[in-house]
Design a protein around this motif. Structure first.
Motif, PDB file in Angstrom:
ATOM      1  N   ILE A 177       0.871  -1.177   0.000  1.00 42.19           N
ATOM      2  CA  ILE A 177       0.000   0.000   0.000  1.00 42.19           C
ATOM      3  C   ILE A 177       0.905   1.223   0.000  1.00 42.19           C
ATOM      4  CG2 ILE A 177      -1.849   1.254   1.146  1.00 42.19           C
ATOM      5  CD1 ILE A 177      -2.661  -1.341   2.510  1.00 42.19           C
ATOM      6  N   ASP A 178       0.938   1.904  -1.137  1.00 40.60           N
ATOM      7  CA  ASP A 178       1.873   3.008  -1.338  1.00 40.60           C
ATOM      8  C   ASP A 178       3.302   2.533  -1.048  1.00 40.60           C
ATOM      9  OD1 ASP A 178      -0.092   4.810  -2.210  1.00 40.60           O
ATOM     10  OD2 ASP A 178      -0.632   5.312  -0.145  1.00 40.60           O
ATOM     11  N   ASP A 179       3.981   3.063  -0.018  1.00 44.43           N
ATOM     12  CA  ASP A 179       5.373   2.672   0.233  1.00 44.43           C
ATOM     13  C   ASP A 179       5.515   1.591   1.303  1.00 44.43           C
ATOM     14  OD1 ASP A 179       6.317   4.548  -1.618  1.00 44.43           O
ATOM     15  OD2 ASP A 179       6.300   6.152  -0.117  1.00 44.43           O
ATOM     16  N   GLU A 180       4.398   1.079   1.812  1.00 48.05           N
ATOM     17  CA  GLU A 180       4.447   0.110   2.909  1.00 48.05           C
ATOM     18  C   GLU A 180       4.124  -1.295   2.407  1.00 48.05           C
ATOM     19  OE1 GLU A 180       2.377  -0.664   7.304  1.00 48.05           O
ATOM     20  OE2 GLU A 180       1.892   1.128   6.119  1.00 48.05           O
ATOM     21  N   VAL A 181       4.944  -2.262   2.805  1.00 50.59           N
ATOM     22  CA  VAL A 181       4.750  -3.667   2.435  1.00 50.59           C
ATOM     23  C   VAL A 181       4.582  -4.481   3.710  1.00 50.59           C
ATOM     24  CG1 VAL A 181       5.698  -5.687   1.269  1.00 50.59           C
ATOM     25  CG2 VAL A 181       6.132  -3.395   0.347  1.00 50.59           C
ATOM     26  N   THR A 182       3.487  -5.242   3.794  1.00 54.22           N
ATOM     27  CA  THR A 182       3.225  -6.054   4.988  1.00 54.22           C
ATOM     28  C   THR A 182       2.766  -7.448   4.592  1.00 54.22           C
ATOM     29  OG1 THR A 182       0.930  -5.274   5.088  1.00 54.22           O
ATOM     30  CG2 THR A 182       2.562  -4.058   6.378  1.00 54.22           C
ATOM     31  N   LEU A 183       2.910  -8.395   5.509  1.00 56.25           N
ATOM     32  CA  LEU A 183       2.360  -9.736   5.348  1.00 56.25           C
ATOM     33  C   LEU A 183       1.065  -9.819   6.149  1.00 56.25           C
ATOM     34  CD1 LEU A 183       5.503 -12.039   5.638  1.00 56.25           C
ATOM     35  CD2 LEU A 183       4.280 -11.375   3.559  1.00 56.25           C
ATOM     36  N   VAL A 184       0.012 -10.286   5.484  1.00 55.30           N
ATOM     37  CA  VAL A 184      -1.298 -10.417   6.128  1.00 55.30           C
ATOM     38  C   VAL A 184      -1.653 -11.894   6.138  1.00 55.30           C
ATOM     39  CG1 VAL A 184      -3.705  -9.677   6.113  1.00 55.30           C
ATOM     40  CG2 VAL A 184      -1.935  -8.144   5.225  1.00 55.30           C
ATOM     41  N   THR A 185      -1.803 -12.471   7.323  1.00 62.47           N
ATOM     42  CA  THR A 185      -2.066 -13.904   7.450  1.00 62.47           C
ATOM     43  C   THR A 185      -3.541 -14.160   7.728  1.00 62.47           C
ATOM     44  OG1 THR A 185      -1.485 -13.826   9.792  1.00 62.47           O
ATOM     45  CG2 THR A 185       0.286 -14.327   8.246  1.00 62.47           C
ATOM     46  N   GLU A 186      -3.882 -15.435   7.864  1.00 57.59           N
ATOM     47  CA  GLU A 186      -5.274 -15.834   8.064  1.00 57.59           C
ATOM     48  C   GLU A 186      -5.900 -15.090   9.245  1.00 57.59           C
ATOM     49  OE1 GLU A 186      -5.869 -20.012   8.282  1.00 57.59           O
ATOM     50  OE2 GLU A 186      -4.825 -20.438   6.404  1.00 57.59           O
ATOM     51  N   ASN A 187      -7.139 -14.667   9.031  1.00 60.38           N
ATOM     52  CA  ASN A 187      -7.947 -13.939  10.028  1.00 60.38           C
ATOM     53  C   ASN A 187      -7.468 -12.506  10.265  1.00 60.38           C
ATOM     54  OD1 ASN A 187      -9.679 -16.147  10.513  1.00 60.38           O
ATOM     55  ND2 ASN A 187      -8.145 -17.043  11.884  1.00 60.38           N
ATOM     56  N   GLN A 188      -6.506 -12.045   9.479  1.00 59.30           N
ATOM     57  CA  GLN A 188      -6.094 -10.649   9.556  1.00 59.30           C
ATOM     58  C   GLN A 188      -6.674  -9.873   8.371  1.00 59.30           C
ATOM     59  OE1 GLN A 188      -1.770 -10.789   9.734  1.00 59.30           O
ATOM     60  NE2 GLN A 188      -1.812 -10.743  11.980  1.00 59.30           N
ATOM     61  N   SER A 189      -6.760  -8.563   8.517  1.00 60.37           N
ATOM     62  CA  SER A 189      -7.345  -7.742   7.457  1.00 60.37           C
ATOM     63  C   SER A 189      -6.502  -6.500   7.246  1.00 60.37           C
ATOM     64  CB  SER A 189      -8.781  -7.345   7.824  1.00 60.37           C
ATOM     65  OG  SER A 189      -8.811  -6.532   8.984  1.00 60.37           O
ATOM     66  N   VAL A 190      -6.768  -5.820   6.116  1.00 57.61           N
ATOM     67  CA  VAL A 190      -6.059  -4.595   5.787  1.00 57.61           C
ATOM     68  C   VAL A 190      -7.014  -3.699   5.006  1.00 57.61           C
ATOM     69  CG1 VAL A 190      -5.131  -5.516   3.616  1.00 57.61           C
ATOM     70  CG2 VAL A 190      -3.921  -3.667   4.790  1.00 57.61           C
ATOM     71  N   TYR A 191      -6.845  -2.388   5.151  1.00 53.01           N
ATOM     72  CA  TYR A 191      -7.711  -1.418   4.491  1.00 53.01           C
ATOM     73  C   TYR A 191      -6.931  -0.700   3.389  1.00 53.01           C
ATOM     74  CZ  TYR A 191     -10.413   2.902   3.808  1.00 53.01           C
ATOM     75  OH  TYR A 191     -11.115   3.947   3.270  1.00 53.01           O
ATOM     76  N   ILE A 192      -7.532  -0.599   2.188  1.00 56.65           N
ATOM     77  CA  ILE A 192      -6.928   0.078   1.043  1.00 56.65           C
ATOM     78  C   ILE A 192      -7.709   1.362   0.801  1.00 56.65           C
ATOM     79  CG2 ILE A 192      -6.116  -0.162  -1.321  1.00 56.65           C
ATOM     80  CD1 ILE A 192      -5.137  -2.390   0.527  1.00 56.65           C
ATOM     81  N   PRO A 193      -7.190   2.522   1.178  1.00 56.73           N
ATOM     82  CA  PRO A 193      -7.942   3.773   0.974  1.00 56.73           C
ATOM     83  C   PRO A 193      -8.133   4.079  -0.505  1.00 56.73           C
ATOM     84  CG  PRO A 193      -6.098   4.073   2.494  1.00 56.73           C
ATOM     85  CD  PRO A 193      -5.902   2.753   1.842  1.00 56.73           C
ATOM     86  N   LEU A 194      -9.155   4.841  -0.793  1.00 56.90           N
ATOM     87  CA  LEU A 194      -9.398   5.300  -2.156  1.00 56.90           C
ATOM     88  C   LEU A 194      -8.169   6.049  -2.662  1.00 56.90           C
ATOM     89  CD1 LEU A 194     -12.647   6.909  -3.501  1.00 56.90           C
ATOM     90  CD2 LEU A 194     -10.453   7.999  -3.929  1.00 56.90           C
ATOM     91  N   GLY A 195      -7.722   5.697  -3.873  1.00 59.88           N
ATOM     92  CA  GLY A 195      -6.583   6.370  -4.476  1.00 59.88           C
ATOM     93  C   GLY A 195      -5.228   5.799  -4.118  1.00 59.88           C
ATOM     94  N   ALA A 196      -5.148   4.903  -3.120  1.00 61.44           N
ATOM     95  CA  ALA A 196      -3.857   4.338  -2.729  1.00 61.44           C
ATOM     96  C   ALA A 196      -3.336   3.398  -3.818  1.00 61.44           C
ATOM     97  CB  ALA A 196      -3.988   3.584  -1.411  1.00 61.44           C
TER      98      ALA A 196
END
Length: 477
Positions: free
Chosen positions: A420-439
């Motif tokens: 997401i933009d300049d940030e890289v993360t690992l998202v595992t089972e039962n985890q979530s992440v939000y992608i803002p409009l325009g990102a």
């Protein structure tokens, strides 16, 4: 002698609607057993045995199916040869000529076994024996086609009239003429005559001989198809035929263009089981009806039914038939077909009717297959949509952004690598992440198993064209 299989892998998918559609025709579906028709066809024409030896298969397909082709071949451990991408469907004559001209570049004497990729041939050894019988005719310069011994007065197939009735040896017989699909009375008369076979649309010849036949009988195809092959461009392991030249080729079948005019034609009779699964009545026969003539598949139940096909293509949809006779019912998550068994060839009328009312079910499959995996819509509202997304191991979606929507991703199987933009993360089972409009964002599967996530989109516009792509990464690691 090695044979080069040429698998024709196009089609509009109308006769087995709603399971088969333009975006995902029948050869890619698991209609019978665990393998798709395409996979079974590729396996039938692969490797070597006591009778035959095959080179890696050449595939003729279109751009929408190219990644499905490679994925399904990979699943059964077959490495393809050339995969030629047709810019648009032009029927079988240009496709076969393109394959022959491509082969001529490396081996003018290559022997081609051309076959549709959606046929059912249970006895592979018997088929290989028939192909072996045809090779003697190929050595003397003949164009060989295969005829199926009919077991019923079928009106859905074209026929081959032989110069004499087959003697049972399987040896090639000279062809008298091609016969169009007959009515019921003519089909019964041809069955009784004994010298008519179903036209299987399978061919065996050398590249040199079929190109010569095109020059003699369909010379107008040589220029545009030859130019399309000569100017073809390599693209991610595929060979894209040049679109401008290809568009000038006549839309015509190989039967009309060449076979009905050629004099050096032989027919190999094939008496074992065969089907082109040309309608749901054929699927009913091949599924193996019980003593009451009932064939069920998936989550389906028949109560006091006779000569009936019930097929559910959804784990969460129960299809129940009560007191049905001569009925075929096929249920998909987004469409249901119910018809009299005798109207199997009229299923294409449903596709035409749905296209007339602009219903997406006419041509679009519920699952949208992409080079990195697939997705399907689970719920759609005015300002939200819920999708299930499956990403193959090592695959990645394009680096992209959206103008009109934001997204929530919840991983339910595997691990996602999320940018997401300049940030890289690992998202595992039962985890979530939000992608803002325009990102600017990307989703990848760094693992060894498929990654599954639920995507919740919210916004004023949710169309697939609301994407700005910055970089595409399709290949698996």
């Amino acid at each position: 002698m090695q044979l080069t299989p040429v698998l024709l892998c196009g089609g509009s998918g109308t006769r087995l609607w709603p399971l088969s559609r333009k975006s995902y025709p029948k050869q890619f579906a698991r209609l019978l057993g665990q393998e798709t028709l395409f996979q079974a066809s590729a396996r039938r024409l692969a490797g070597q045995d006591a009778q035959l030896s095959f080179t890696p298969p050449m595939v003729l397909t279109n751009s929408d199916f190219r990644f499905i082709v490679t994925e399904q071949l990979s699943e059964i451990g077959i490495d393809p040869g050339a995969i030629l991408i047709e810019p648009q469907g032009r029927n079988t004559a240009p496709a076969v000529l393109a394959a022959a001209l491509h082969l001529m570049k490396s081996d003018p004497d290559a022997v081609m076994l051309v076959a549709p990729s959606d046929h059912v041939v249970p006895d592979v050894a018997a088929f290989h024996t028939a192909v072996t019988s045809g090779l003697e005719a190929v050595k003397r310069g003949d164009l060989v086609t295969f005829g199926i011994s009919p077991d019923r007065p079928e009106t859905g197939y074209g026929y081959l009239e032989l110069s004499a009735a087959p003697d049972g040896s399987g040896a090639p017989v000279s062809l008298g003429r091609f016969v169009e699909k007959p009515d019921a009375d003519k089909a019964a008369a041809m069955l009784a005559a004994g010298n008519f076979l179903w036209n299987a649309g399978i061919f065996l010849f050398s590249a040199r001989d079929i190109v010569a036949a095109f020059k003699a009988h369909a010379d107008g195809l040589i220029g545009p198809v030859g130019a399309a092959v000569d100017s073809a461009k390599a693209d991610l392991g595929f060979l894209r035929l040049a679109p401008d030249a290809w568009s000038q080729a006549e839309d015509i079948s190989i039967d009309y263009a060449v076979m009905e005019k050629a004099k050096n034609l032989s027919v190999v009779p094939f008496s074992s089981a065969w089907s082109d699964l040309g309608g749901w009545d054929a699927v009913w026969r091949e599924t193996g009806p019980d003593g009451e003539g009932v064939a069920t598949s998936g989550e389906s139940t028949a109560i006091d039914c006779h000569n009936t096909l019930l097929r559910s293509e959804s784990d969460t949809l129960e299809l129940v038939g009560i007191g049905l006779e001569n009925i075929m019912a096929v249920a998909m998550p987004d469409a249901v077909l119910v018809a009299d068994m005798s109207r199997a060839q009229d299923v294409k009328l449903a596709v035409s009717a749905l296209k007339g009312k602009a219903a997406k079910q006419a041509e679009q499959f519920p699952r949208d297959h992409r080079p990195w995996g697939w997705f399907e819509s689970l719920v759609v509202g005015d300002r939200f949509q819920v999708k299930r997304i499956v990403v193959h191991p090592g695959a990645a979606l394009s680096l992209q952004s959206h103008v009109h929507r934001s997204e929530h991703w919840i991983v339910v199987e595997g691990t996602a690598k999320v940018t997401i933009d300049d940030e890289v993360t690992l998202v595992t089972e039962n985890q979530s992440v939000y992608i803002p409009l325009g990102a600017i964002h990307r989703m990848e599967n760094p693992g060894k198993v498929p990654m599954v996530l639920i995507e919740v989109q919210t916004g004023s516009y949710l169309g697939e064209d609301d994407i700005i792509r910055y970089e595409d990464v399709y290949a698996r690691n």
